[in-house]
Scaffold this motif. Structure first.
Motif, short mmCIF file in Angstrom:
data_model
loop_
_atom_site.label_atom_id
_atom_site.label_comp_id
_atom_site.label_asym_id
_atom_site.label_seq_id
_atom_site.Cartn_x
_atom_site.Cartn_y
_atom_site.Cartn_z
N LEU A 81 34.49 28.01 37.30
CA LEU A 81 35.02 28.85 38.51
C LEU A 81 35.85 29.44 38.01
O LEU A 81 35.83 30.51 38.66
CB LEU A 81 35.71 27.55 39.19
N ALA A 82 36.77 29.87 37.40
CA ALA A 82 37.44 31.30 36.92
C ALA A 82 37.10 32.33 36.66
O ALA A 82 37.03 33.34 36.99
CB ALA A 82 38.66 31.01 36.36
N ARG A 83 36.09 32.28 35.54
CA ARG A 83 35.74 32.78 34.74
C ARG A 83 34.66 33.18 35.87
O ARG A 83 34.22 34.52 35.45
CB ARG A 83 34.13 32.35 33.71
N GLU A 84 33.42 32.85 36.13
CA GLU A 84 33.01 33.35 37.31
C GLU A 84 33.75 34.31 38.23
O GLU A 84 33.18 35.01 38.79
CB GLU A 84 32.42 32.21 38.48
N ALA A 85 34.52 34.38 38.96
CA ALA A 85 35.76 34.19 39.91
C ALA A 85 35.91 36.01 39.04
O ALA A 85 36.24 37.22 40.19
CB ALA A 85 36.73 34.05 40.78
N ARG A 86 36.32 35.99 38.01
CA ARG A 86 36.74 37.72 37.05
C ARG A 86 35.77 37.65 37.00
O ARG A 86 34.99 39.57 36.97
CB ARG A 86 37.73 36.72 35.80
N GLU A 87 34.34 37.62 36.67
CA GLU A 87 32.83 38.04 36.40
C GLU A 87 32.92 38.35 37.97
O GLU A 87 32.34 39.96 37.66
CB GLU A 87 32.24 37.79 36.54
N PHE A 88 33.16 38.12 39.18
CA PHE A 88 33.25 38.48 40.34
C PHE A 88 33.62 39.54 40.74
O PHE A 88 33.42 40.62 41.06
CB PHE A 88 33.39 37.49 41.67
N CYS A 89 35.11 39.78 40.32
CA CYS A 89 35.85 41.05 40.74
C CYS A 89 36.00 41.70 39.75
O CYS A 89 36.12 43.47 40.08
CB CYS A 89 37.24 40.31 40.29
N ALA A 90 35.37 41.96 38.57
CA ALA A 90 35.02 43.30 37.66
C ALA A 90 34.22 44.13 38.21
O ALA A 90 33.45 44.04 38.51
CB ALA A 90 34.05 42.90 36.49
N PRO A 91 34.85 45.46 37.82
CA PRO A 91 34.49 46.71 38.05
C PRO A 91 32.87 46.55 37.47
O PRO A 91 32.59 46.33 36.52
CB PRO A 91 35.21 47.87 37.77
#
Length: 156
Positions: free
Chosen positions: A146-156
């Motif tokens: 879930l942390a990876r998914e959130a980080r990917e979502f936030c990536a520009p």
């Protein structure tokens, strides 16, 4: 009890044979007893043809996009867990679930509920554009995926 279940299922045990008690043990969840059940004969319609079973060498699952995807052990385990939760998590005393299945189903249901609550919390943080907090919340809870998914979502 076994005879009643067999009668309700439309099955008949061979004459003179009954389930025999093998062992009983006391567990934290209550008594667990093991029986040997004799072979049964299911009664069907007299004119009905015997059922046919077709085996495929590689089972597949249809994805929403329509592309077939081979079934992996993870998919099979997820399916087994979902079936166990659906059948045994809130089962009454007359269900055909074993006590260990009920305990596992309740544990899995609690874990799924906690995971859904965490995902909801992380999604709320992402909707408020608080990406670092969302990633931190997932990591503190121990959900690296879930942390990876959130980080990917936030990536520009």
């Amino acid at each position: 009890m076994i005879s009643l279940l067999l009668a309700l299922a439309g099955a008949t045990p061979p004459e003179g044979e009954h389930a025999t008690l093998q062992a009983c043990e006391m567990t934290p969840g209550g008594w667990v007893c093991h029986y040997t059940i004799p072979a049964i004969t299911l009664l069907g319609a007299a004119n009905a043809p015997p059922p046919t079973v077709t085996l495929t060498p590689t089972p597949t699952v249809q994805t929403p996009a329509g592309a077939p995807q081979p079934v992996t052990p993870n998919n099979l385990e997820a399916t087994r867990r979902a079936r166990l939760i659906a059948n045994c998590a809130d089962a009454g005393w007359m269900s055909l679930c074993l006590p260990k299945d009920r305990r596992e189903a309740r544990r899995l249901k609690d874990a799924a509920t906690a995971s859904a609550a965490l995902r909801t919390q992380v999604t709320r943080l992402l909707s408020e554009n608080r990406c670092p907090e969302a990633v931190k919340t997932a990591l503190v809870a121990g959900d690296i995926t879930l942390a990876r998914e959130a980080r990917e979502f936030c990536a520009p």
